[in-house]
Design a protein around this motif. Structure first.
Motif, PDB file in Angstrom:
ATOM      1  N   ILE A 129       0.827  -1.203   0.000  1.00  0.00           N
ATOM      2  CA  ILE A 129       0.000   0.000   0.000  1.00  0.00           C
ATOM      3  C   ILE A 129       0.866   1.259   0.000  1.00  0.00           C
ATOM      4  CG2 ILE A 129      -1.715   1.320   1.312  1.00  0.00           C
ATOM      5  CD1 ILE A 129      -2.955  -1.353   2.130  1.00  0.00           C
ATOM      6  N   GLN A 130       1.778   1.343   0.955  1.00  0.00           N
ATOM      7  CA  GLN A 130       2.763   2.424   0.998  1.00  0.00           C
ATOM      8  C   GLN A 130       2.136   3.792   1.235  1.00  0.00           C
ATOM      9  OE1 GLN A 130       5.786   2.025  -2.034  1.00  0.00           O
ATOM     10  NE2 GLN A 130       6.149  -0.076  -1.383  1.00  0.00           N
ATOM     11  N   CYS A 131       1.665   4.006   2.460  1.00  0.00           N
ATOM     12  CA  CYS A 131       0.995   5.268   2.788  1.00  0.00           C
ATOM     13  C   CYS A 131       1.939   6.293   3.390  1.00  0.00           C
ATOM     14  CB  CYS A 131      -0.159   4.992   3.748  1.00  0.00           C
ATOM     15  SG  CYS A 131       0.366   4.430   5.375  1.00  0.00           S
ATOM     16  N   LYS A 132       3.221   5.910   3.616  1.00  0.00           N
ATOM     17  CA  LYS A 132       4.112   6.813   4.355  1.00  0.00           C
ATOM     18  C   LYS A 132       4.662   7.935   3.479  1.00  0.00           C
ATOM     19  CE  LYS A 132       3.600   4.592   8.050  1.00  0.00           C
ATOM     20  NZ  LYS A 132       2.152   4.792   7.953  1.00  0.00           N
ATOM     21  N   TYR A 133       4.975   9.049   4.126  1.00  0.00           N
ATOM     22  CA  TYR A 133       5.589  10.156   3.397  1.00  0.00           C
ATOM     23  C   TYR A 133       6.461  10.987   4.329  1.00  0.00           C
ATOM     24  CZ  TYR A 133       2.094  13.197   5.536  1.00  0.00           C
ATOM     25  OH  TYR A 133       1.333  13.886   6.436  1.00  0.00           O
ATOM     26  N   PHE A 134       7.372  11.740   3.734  1.00  0.00           N
ATOM     27  CA  PHE A 134       8.227  12.657   4.486  1.00  0.00           C
ATOM     28  C   PHE A 134       7.677  14.066   4.338  1.00  0.00           C
ATOM     29  CE2 PHE A 134      12.445  12.258   6.452  1.00  0.00           C
ATOM     30  CZ  PHE A 134      12.435  10.892   6.675  1.00  0.00           C
ATOM     31  N   SER A 135       7.770  14.831   5.426  1.00  0.00           N
ATOM     32  CA  SER A 135       7.292  16.202   5.354  1.00  0.00           C
ATOM     33  C   SER A 135       8.397  17.159   5.776  1.00  0.00           C
ATOM     34  CB  SER A 135       6.075  16.379   6.264  1.00  0.00           C
ATOM     35  OG  SER A 135       6.445  16.083   7.594  1.00  0.00           O
ATOM     36  N   LEU A 136       8.272  18.386   5.316  1.00  0.00           N
ATOM     37  CA  LEU A 136       9.247  19.433   5.640  1.00  0.00           C
ATOM     38  C   LEU A 136       8.508  20.755   5.795  1.00  0.00           C
ATOM     39  CD1 LEU A 136      12.316  20.458   5.651  1.00  0.00           C
ATOM     40  CD2 LEU A 136      11.986  20.862   3.210  1.00  0.00           C
ATOM     41  N   ILE A 137       8.851  21.479   6.886  1.00  0.00           N
ATOM     42  CA  ILE A 137       8.322  22.837   7.011  1.00  0.00           C
ATOM     43  C   ILE A 137       9.290  23.743   6.258  1.00  0.00           C
ATOM     44  CG2 ILE A 137       7.705  24.727   8.583  1.00  0.00           C
ATOM     45  CD1 ILE A 137       6.979  22.684  10.679  1.00  0.00           C
ATOM     46  N   LYS A 138       8.774  24.395   5.214  1.00  0.00           N
ATOM     47  CA  LYS A 138       9.668  25.090   4.292  1.00  0.00           C
ATOM     48  C   LYS A 138       9.957  26.528   4.702  1.00  0.00           C
ATOM     49  CE  LYS A 138       8.012  22.026   0.706  1.00  0.00           C
ATOM     50  NZ  LYS A 138       6.935  21.823  -0.252  1.00  0.00           N
ATOM     51  N   GLU A 139       9.062  27.150   5.446  1.00  0.00           N
ATOM     52  CA  GLU A 139       9.347  28.525   5.869  1.00  0.00           C
ATOM     53  C   GLU A 139       8.750  28.819   7.244  1.00  0.00           C
ATOM     54  OE1 GLU A 139       7.410  31.182   2.976  1.00  0.00           O
ATOM     55  OE2 GLU A 139       6.370  29.394   2.296  1.00  0.00           O
ATOM     56  N   GLY A 140       9.057  29.996   7.754  1.00  0.00           N
ATOM     57  CA  GLY A 140       8.531  30.389   9.063  1.00  0.00           C
ATOM     58  C   GLY A 140       9.461  29.969  10.176  1.00  0.00           C
ATOM     59  N   LYS A 141       8.986  30.135  11.416  1.00  0.00           N
ATOM     60  CA  LYS A 141       9.918  29.943  12.536  1.00  0.00           C
ATOM     61  C   LYS A 141      10.254  28.475  12.788  1.00  0.00           C
ATOM     62  CE  LYS A 141       6.354  30.973  15.814  1.00  0.00           C
ATOM     63  NZ  LYS A 141       5.946  31.604  17.026  1.00  0.00           N
ATOM     64  N   TYR A 142       9.446  27.559  12.243  1.00  0.00           N
ATOM     65  CA  TYR A 142       9.780  26.142  12.413  1.00  0.00           C
ATOM     66  C   TYR A 142      10.394  25.563  11.144  1.00  0.00           C
ATOM     67  CZ  TYR A 142       6.779  26.898  16.412  1.00  0.00           C
ATOM     68  OH  TYR A 142       6.224  27.406  17.564  1.00  0.00           O
ATOM     69  N   SER A 143      10.844  26.448  10.264  1.00  0.00           N
ATOM     70  CA  SER A 143      11.375  26.015   8.980  1.00  0.00           C
ATOM     71  C   SER A 143      12.553  25.063   9.161  1.00  0.00           C
ATOM     72  CB  SER A 143      11.746  27.262   8.169  1.00  0.00           C
ATOM     73  OG  SER A 143      13.047  27.185   7.719  1.00  0.00           O
ATOM     74  N   GLY A 144      12.611  24.053   8.303  1.00  0.00           N
ATOM     75  CA  GLY A 144      13.676  23.052   8.392  1.00  0.00           C
ATOM     76  C   GLY A 144      13.248  21.810   9.158  1.00  0.00           C
ATOM     77  N   THR A 145      12.079  21.838   9.805  1.00  0.00           N
ATOM     78  CA  THR A 145      11.576  20.664  10.526  1.00  0.00           C
ATOM     79  C   THR A 145      11.248  19.570   9.519  1.00  0.00           C
ATOM     80  OG1 THR A 145      10.601  22.076  12.211  1.00  0.00           O
ATOM     81  CG2 THR A 145       9.756  19.825  12.071  1.00  0.00           C
ATOM     82  N   LYS A 146      11.973  18.442   9.638  1.00  0.00           N
ATOM     83  CA  LYS A 146      11.815  17.383   8.647  1.00  0.00           C
ATOM     84  C   LYS A 146      11.586  16.067   9.366  1.00  0.00           C
ATOM     85  CE  LYS A 146      14.670  15.470   4.981  1.00  0.00           C
ATOM     86  NZ  LYS A 146      16.010  15.591   4.412  1.00  0.00           N
TER      87      LYS A 146
END
Lengths: 162, 647
Positions: free
Chosen positions: B299-316
């Motif tokens: 099925i493969q439901c997983k994904y990676f996310s990244l906060i691209k801007e703002g004060k939490y930017s870089g959260t991966k």
């Protein structure tokens, strides 16, 4: 025409089904260590890169094999291993630039992809079609088209803005 | 060689108090009668946990189990489960995770790990095939789950080593601490991380090179291939491609809002008007950077996310999942997705359950609104609805047990008792577990699921999907004697007792094999005919080709877990008054409440429990081969013998 295993790195999700299908096809058991293809993971960053034999035209493994256990199959153009002749020196592993060959931990001989005699199981089982068994002369063109598709996105953007 | 296929035939027993490590043979009766995963856990915890012990004492027992198909190609089976007496609910505790750790343990040659006692100083368990060692972990204590994993990879000079670890929260005995593995996979619920913390066990690192053999390999492989093709080309393949893989579980945000079942404001409401800001598409467009998968999944439901801007930017990070987005979004009135994405990352790093931590924030916000908590209690912190930064601050305070965080770290049930002043009314829990992101007012069968679930107000032991998603054909197939329109009616309590009991049995097998709920729940590819084949082909136990035998096995596991809870003090199957007394304020389920009693009555009838007292009949347990359990429970007054001797 010769065919190659081509991996689309953007598509691989790191599920390792290729490893399981490979180990079952060749060994009748499930064991990633006995798979001819291996997914290398950079876990923290979520990057997965499958590594297998490239069946090089100038195959360093074949040329350096002291017991001539490695040979070229004339029909599939694949580099095959005669396990009976293999002396377990692992020169093939040392000279391969990609890590395409590995050690068969139970038999203590070298182990490499034989393209399952022309119907590679990794291709058959990959859920996201990240591995393809494609004609060698079309691979280059295919990559060019994929590259062009990426450029097309930018062109469309520019056209929209313009 | 072990006579049954699928199993490695060995388990690890560790007593951390004495430092004893034993490799024991897996009793064949366990494999035959309890299958694996949940079944093994039920057997071990029932046999070894004494009545009345403190879950955070050395006497508690930690179980980590896989099943006969773990490590094979049968999709999606790359999972493991952990279980213990829960420090959060004080009842049966269990949690499951995907990733890669479970298969690796199997390749190392083990089906199960049982750990008891307490080490004097921090340790971790290192397993490499035959080698099993308790090692010093003083240098890892206090480290985040991410750093611990990276440090162990480096120390063992093996980037492929599989690490399961607790974070600082587990060390501080936060009662809803998670067990994390492969960096981002969480066995999150019921606080098993705190059990490891109480034992001074920081991590388990495993590496294996052994094969997994199934008994009837050709039949097994043919069936696996057929199931693979079902995922890839079959009836559900388009849904898998266009929803599961595109959105992961976050696609549920929109789906649940559409039926008015998306928890909002501490489960006060079930409909969120600003859904487009927090729905699956918003996450995909704004945060998703890569498609990922657990081991061996079709099925493969997983994904990676990244906060691209703002004060939490870089959260991966991997995720967040549906439950996390709701818990840190609509349920605390936050519409900025940066907050759930950041909370997911922090909760994983510190090793706490994203759901329960979010529930604690929602609980605190409602108490603050009602004046039960004031600035005096919170060192001046204003805990207002919708303040994401305060929510994240509370997360940090909880994992460190600082200030008000120390009380909140007790979990919603114990914290509400400590706070008093009527706080219980806003502690949205059942049997000690805060409610996950469902609402029984909009999906009536969830009320029954919450009430009878061994781990309290949580959906994953018996959520009925036939009514949730309106699978009319499945209703006809599974309940030919019941009207499918009534079965599929979300707002009608009728027949839900049958459906929930049936799903409880299906999930008992799913959790013991171990399969992912995806594939069983949604899409509903697997059911008893498939379970029956995969058990028989993998283990060689041909009697399980008879579906009724698989049903009996499922009931044995379900009864035994419930028996464990009765011994631990379960008195009544209930539901929080928010769901039974407060009509849904808005959305498609507006005005609805959940009527639990008629569903419970139906359920007890199907289960063959006494409907007056909810006690077991002796015969019910005896039929499932649990006479010894019946005799012990009888001494606590929880078993009734029928005078007519019938069943």
């Amino acid at each position: 025409m010769d065919k190659l295993l081509i991996v689309d790195l953007d598509k691989c999700t790191g599920c390792r089904i290729c490893e399981l299908a490979c180990s079952f096809e060749h060994e009748g058991v499930f064991n990633p260590r006995l798979s001819r293809i291996s997914v290398v993971s950079f876990k923290r960053d979520g990057i997965d890169i499958p590594i297998t034999c490239q069946q090089c035209e100038t195959a360093l493994c074949l040329e350096s094999c002291p017991s001539r256990a490695l040979y070229r199959d004339s029909q599939l153009r694949v580099v095959l291993l005669n396990e009976k002749k293999c002396i377990g020196c692992y020169t093939c592993i040392m000279v391969c630039p990609f890590g395409g060959a590995s050690v068969h931990s139970l038999k203590k001989v070298a182990m490499k992809c034989d393209l399952c005699g022309g119907t590679p199981k990794c291709v058959e089982f990959c859920p996201v079609e990240a591995i393809e068994y494609a004609a060698a002369d079309k691979v280059g063109l295919r990559k060019k088209r994929l590259g062009a598709e990426k450029m097309l996105k930018y062109i469309s953007l520019i056209q929209k803005e313009g | 060689m072990y006579p049954l296929g699928g199993y490695q035939g060995k388990y690890i027993f560790v007593d951390l108090s004495s430092g004893k490590v034993e490799k024991r043979e897996l009793p064949i009766s366990w494999a035959k009668d309890y299958l694996g995963g949940d079944g093994f856990a039920a057997k071990v915890l029932w046999d070894n946990i004494k009545q009345g012990i403190n879950p955070l004492s050395p006497e508690n027992v930690f179980v980590l189990a896989v099943g006969p198909i773990t490590g094979t190609l049968f999709p999606p089976s790359g999972r493991y489960m952990v279980a213990s007496l829960s420090p959060q609910t004080l009842r049966w505790g269990e949690a499951h995770a995907g990733g890669f750790f479970g298969p690796e343990l199997k390749y190392a040659g083990y089906d199960l790990i049982v750990i008891t006692g307490k080490s004097d100083s921090p340790v971790y368990l290192f397993i490499e095939d035959e080698r099993v060692e308790i090692r010093n972990a003083s240098h890892l204590w206090g480290k985040t789950t991410f750093d611990t994993t990276a440090m162990l990879e480096k120390e063992h000079n093996d980037p492929d080593i599989r690490v399961l670890t607790i974070g600082p929260a587990g060390e501080k005995l936060v009662r809803f601490s998670a067990v994390m593995s492969d960096y981002y996979r969480a066995a999150g619920r019921t606080g098993i991380g705190a059990v490891l913390g109480s034992k001074n066990l920081k991590a388990i690192a495993v590496r294996g090179s052994l094969p997994v053999r199934v008994k009837h390999s050709q039949e097994f492989m043919d069936f696996s291939t057929q199931m693979f093709k079902e995922h890839k080309y079959g009836e559900w393949s388009n849904y898998i491609k266009h929803t599961s893989r595109k959105y992961g579980t976050t696609g549920l945000m929109d789906a649940m809002n559409t039926i008015g079942r998306l928890p909002v404001k501490n489960h006060y409401d079930g409909f969120y008007p600003e859904i487009e800001k927090v729905g699956g598409e918003a996450i995909r467009k704004g945060y998703r950077i890569a498609h990922k998968s657990c081991f061996g999944c079709g099925i493969q439901c997983k994904y990676f996310s990244l906060i691209k801007e703002g004060k939490y930017s870089g959260t991966k990070s991997e995720g967040p999942e549906y439950e996390t987005v709701d818990a840190w979004g609509p349920n605390i009135m936050v519409s900025d997705l940066d907050i759930p994405v950041r909370a997911n990352y922090l909760a994983n790093a510190y090793g706490v359950d994203t759901i329960s931590t979010g529930s604690m924030v929602a609980f605190a916000m409602e108490l603050f609104e009602k004046g039960i908590l004031t600035k005096e209690d919170t060192d001046g912190l204003e805990i207002k609805w919708g303040d994401g930064d305060v929510a994240l601050k509370l997360l940090e305070m909880i994992v460190r047990r600082e200030g008000i965080g120390d009380v909140l770290a007790e979990g919603v049930y114990l914290a509400s008792k400590k706070i008093g002043k009527g706080a219980e009314r806003y502690a949205i829990e059942v049997n000690g577990m805060d409610a996950s992101a469902q609402d029984p007012r909009a999906h009536k069968s969830v009320g029954l699921t919450y009430a009878i679930n061994v781990r309290g107000a949580d959906h994953l032991r018996s959520l009925s999907i036939i009514d949730e998603l309106g699978f009319r054909n499945k209703s006809l197939e599974r309940f030919p004697h019941l009207d499918p329109d009534i079965c599929c009616n979300l707002l009608d309590e009728t027949y839900k007792g049958y459906m929930v009991a049936d799903q409880e049995e299906a999930f008992a097998i799913c959790d013991s094999l171990i399969l992912c709920k995806y594939g069983v729940m949604w899409p509903p590819i697997y059911y008893f005919p498939e379970f029956s084949k995969v058990i028989a082909y993998s283990t060689g136990l041909r009697k399980y080709l008879d579906v009724e035998e698989v049903r009996k096995l499922a009931r044995r596991i379900a009864h035994l877990r419930r028996a464990f809870n009765m011994r631990a003090g379960l008195s009544k199957d209930t539901l929080h008054p928010r769901f039974t007394e407060e009509p849904m304020p808005s959305g498609p389920a507006k005005g609805q409440v959940c009527k639990l009693e008629p569903m419970l009555k139906e359920y007890y009838e199907v289960r063959k429990y006494d409907s007056e007292t909810s006690n077991f009949y002796y015969e019910t347990l005896a039929e499932a081969g649990l006479e010894d359990v019946a005799l012990e429970l009888e001494s606590y007054g929880r078993v009734i013998r029928r005078k007519d001797g019938g069943s």
